[in-house]
Design a protein around this motif. Sequence first.
Motif, PDB file in Angstrom:
ATOM      1  N   TRP A   1       0.829  -1.201   0.000  1.00 46.77           N
ATOM      2  CA  TRP A   1       0.000   0.000   0.000  1.00 46.77           C
ATOM      3  C   TRP A   1       0.868   1.258   0.000  1.00 46.77           C
ATOM      4  N   CYS A   2       1.877   1.281   0.845  1.00 50.66           N
ATOM      5  CA  CYS A   2       2.746   2.452   0.956  1.00 50.66           C
ATOM      6  C   CYS A   2       3.429   2.741  -0.386  1.00 50.66           C
TER       7      CYS A   2
ATOM      8  N   SER B   1       2.354   1.936  -3.302  1.00 45.58           N
ATOM      9  CA  SER B   1       1.345   2.383  -4.268  1.00 45.58           C
ATOM     10  C   SER B   1       0.971   3.859  -4.063  1.00 45.58           C
ATOM     11  N   GLN B   2       1.206   4.368  -2.852  1.00 47.46           N
ATOM     12  CA  GLN B   2       0.892   5.765  -2.536  1.00 47.46           C
ATOM     13  C   GLN B   2       2.105   6.683  -2.696  1.00 47.46           C
TER      14      GLN B   2
ATOM     15  N   LEU C   1       3.965   9.540   4.270  1.00 49.47           N
ATOM     16  CA  LEU C   1       3.582  10.213   3.033  1.00 49.47           C
ATOM     17  C   LEU C   1       3.820  11.710   3.215  1.00 49.47           C
TER      18      LEU C   1
ATOM     19  N   PHE D   1      -7.736   5.076   6.146  1.00 55.03           N
ATOM     20  CA  PHE D   1      -7.748   4.383   4.861  1.00 55.03           C
ATOM     21  C   PHE D   1      -8.127   2.933   5.137  1.00 55.03           C
TER      22      PHE D   1
END
Length: 130
Positions: A31-32, A34-35, A53, A119
């Motif tokens: 996930w990280c 992808s962000q 982020l 999220f």
Amino acid sequence: MKYLIILTALMLSGQTLAQKAQKEDFYAELWCDSQGGVSEVRTSQGTRADCVLPDYAVEVDFDNKWAEGLGQALHYGVEFDRQPAVLLIMKDHDGKDRSKYKQRLESTIKGANLNVKVFYIYSSDSELRP
């Protein structure tokens, strides 16, 4: 023989715990990335945020660990001077409803008037399976 059985049981239980941790780490890193975030960032106090982020410091936890995730997110938000965020991994347990954890997290944030972003990902999503 008795010691061999105990040793085998301890090894198997350790493997089970390691597999669970790897699964959580797997989701967090996927996930990280992808962000566009940075995974496992160490704080000045020696703790590690799961994902940092530009605007958020994110703690990743499975749904049943929502409270622990919220506390850690608040800590990381302060440490990195970012809005705290929780990425809750909603587990798929044979179709059982797990929304109670989502509701608990959201009602706590709202009730305490916390500025925390949430999220969600679902372990049943095919693109997230290890």
